[in-house]
Design an enzyme around this catalytic site. Structure first.
Site, PDB file in Angstrom:
ATOM      1  N   SER A  35    -103.696-111.556   5.080  1.00 42.91           N
ATOM      2  CA  SER A  35    -102.677-111.427   4.031  1.00 42.91           C
ATOM      3  C   SER A  35    -102.589-112.706   3.209  1.00 42.91           C
ATOM      4  CB  SER A  35    -101.307-111.123   4.642  1.00 42.91           C
ATOM      5  OG  SER A  35    -101.388-109.980   5.450  1.00 42.91           O
ATOM      6  N   ARG A  44     -98.028 -99.464   6.023  1.00 36.53           N
ATOM      7  CA  ARG A  44     -97.445 -98.772   7.178  1.00 36.53           C
ATOM      8  C   ARG A  44     -95.929 -98.615   7.028  1.00 36.53           C
ATOM      9  NH1 ARG A  44    -100.123 -97.924  11.939  1.00 36.53           N
ATOM     10  NH2 ARG A  44    -102.348 -98.426  11.972  1.00 36.53           N
ATOM     11  N   ASN A  74    -105.633 -94.302   9.179  1.00 35.73           N
ATOM     12  CA  ASN A  74    -105.072 -95.382   8.364  1.00 35.73           C
ATOM     13  C   ASN A  74    -106.157 -95.994   7.468  1.00 35.73           C
ATOM     14  OD1 ASN A  74    -103.179 -97.433   7.611  1.00 35.73           O
ATOM     15  ND2 ASN A  74    -104.032 -98.805   9.150  1.00 35.73           N
ATOM     16  N   SER A 120    -108.475-103.107  10.372  1.00 35.76           N
ATOM     17  CA  SER A 120    -109.634-102.191  10.306  1.00 35.76           C
ATOM     18  C   SER A 120    -110.664-102.558  11.376  1.00 35.76           C
ATOM     19  CB  SER A 120    -110.246-102.178   8.908  1.00 35.76           C
ATOM     20  OG  SER A 120    -110.390-103.459   8.351  1.00 35.76           O
ATOM     21  N   GLY A 156    -101.985-101.733  23.613  1.00 39.88           N
ATOM     22  CA  GLY A 156    -103.047-101.490  22.636  1.00 39.88           C
ATOM     23  C   GLY A 156    -102.998-102.450  21.471  1.00 39.88           C
TER      24      GLY A 156
END
Ligand SMILES: Nc1ncnc2c1ncn2[C@@H]1O[C@H](COP(=O)(O)OS(=O)(=O)O)[C@@H](OP(=O)(O)O)[C@H]1O
Ligand SMILES: Nc1ncnc2c1ncn2[C@@H]1O[C@H](COP(=O)(O)OP(=O)(O)O)[C@@H](O)[C@H]1O
Length: 294
Positions: free
Chosen positions: A125, A151, A168, A192, A241
């Site tokens: 970012s 999101r 996504n 990603s 996760g």
């Protein structure tokens, strides 16, 4: 940027001379052969640009790069693609007399997608914002698609399960493609983590217009930064996760730009390096004709 600045960053950056394969069919086949699964949960720990010699042969085809994208690859550049998937039939592509070329001419640039991938905390970012500012200062129109931000809206229905992450990435890839078609320099910054999905997004764009930037930052550096406290929560078992902790990250094997953003101190020492990193990307765009009408 002067040579010294390049060298400073190149302790930290590698810019590949773009893809050698000029033929989309060849590249598609290459992607099909090179995609494989890396289940190393430490993710970026050993994530260095490995280049072609480390590609493994695999018969796993990209999930998203289906026969549909194959036919798109061979016909897409003309902009005549008729998209029909399993659920949608009887739809016909409607062309508009105002073309992508018209739009690009209007704003004197070439639409493309800068796809920034890397672990949480790797600086995606930050680079996206610095890059967008650098482009803006040069009078170039860009727009950031940030994973975290999307999101909150478009992708608010998605979790971090593998299937939802894939969806996504697919959605962001499609939106990015629209921005590029609008003539905008679209900066997509999301983890990603899967090669196949990134390859599928690449396959949506004309040759060369998908510029993958890998934030090659070791996990321990990202974890030391931990600006949102997410690694701490993941290590404490409060988030399941989490990428790099107990979920995979597959570093690119073949991308246009690698940035080794290793500093683990705060922004004051990083601000100049962020602008150097952004300048590497701007130079790439400049050298490859994206900052003027094609
Ligand atoms: N389980 C898990 N794994 C990884 N990241 C998590 C998770 N849960 C929440 N977050 C936060 O979500 C941001 C990543 O969203 P993305 O859309 O970029 O992820 S992905 O591409 O679908 O993997 C990511 O933002 P960044 O830190 O900017 O990368 C995190 O803040
Ligand atoms: N080059 C850098 N050196 C030091 N800290 C950095 C650098 N780039 C980013 N950071 C810091 O690292 C943290 C994560 O950056 P961020 O851009 O939010 O990463 P991501 O979007 O990949 O999660 C932030 O606190 C940011 O200020």
């Amino acid at each position: 940027m002067d040579a010294a600045a390049v060298a400073r960053c190149v302790g930290s950056c590698y810019v590949s001379p773009a893809f050698g394969d000029s033929d989309p069919l060849r590249r598609f086949l290459r992607l099909s052969l090179s995609s494989s699964t890396n289940l190393d949960p430490t993710g970026g720990k050993n994530s260095k640009f490995r280049g072609k010699s480390h590609r493994r042969l695999s018969f796993v085809r990209p999930i998203m790069a289906t026969d549909e994208s194959f036919s798109k690859l061979t016909s897409d550049c003309a902009g005549e693609t008729q998209k029909i998937n399993g659920k949608q039939k009887n739809i016909v592509w409607h062309d508009c007399p105002v073309t992508k070329s018209d739009r690009q001419e209007l704003i004197n640039q070439k639409g493309c997608v800068i796809w920034i991938t890397g672990l949480s905390g790797s600086g995606k970012s930050s680079l996206a914002c610095t890059l967008s500012r650098a482009l803006h200062n040069r009078g170039k129109l860009s727009y950031i698609l940030d994973g975290d931000n999307l999101r909150h809206g478009l992708n608010s229905d998605l979790t971090f399960e593998a299937e939802d992450r894939a969806e996504n990435i697919r959605r962001v890839g499609e939106v990015a493609k629209l921005f590029a078609d609008a003539g905008v320099i679209c900066i997509a910054s999301l983890i990603s983590p899967y090669r196949r999905e990134r390859a599928a997004c690449r396959a949506l764009l004309p040759q060369g217009d998908f510029i993958e930037v890998f934030m090659d930052v070791p996990l321990h550096v990202c974890e030391a930064r931990d600006p949102k406290g997410l690694y701490k929560r993941a290590r404490a078992g409060k988030i399941k996760g989490f990428t790099g902790v107990d979920d995979p990250y597959e570093p690119p094997l073949d991308c246009e730009i690698v940035i080794q953003n290793n500093r683990d101190k705060g922004l004051s020492s990083s601000s100049s390096s962020l602008s150097e990193m952004a300048e590497i990307v701007v130079s790439y765009l400049d050298e490859n004709g994206y900052l003027k009408t094609p």
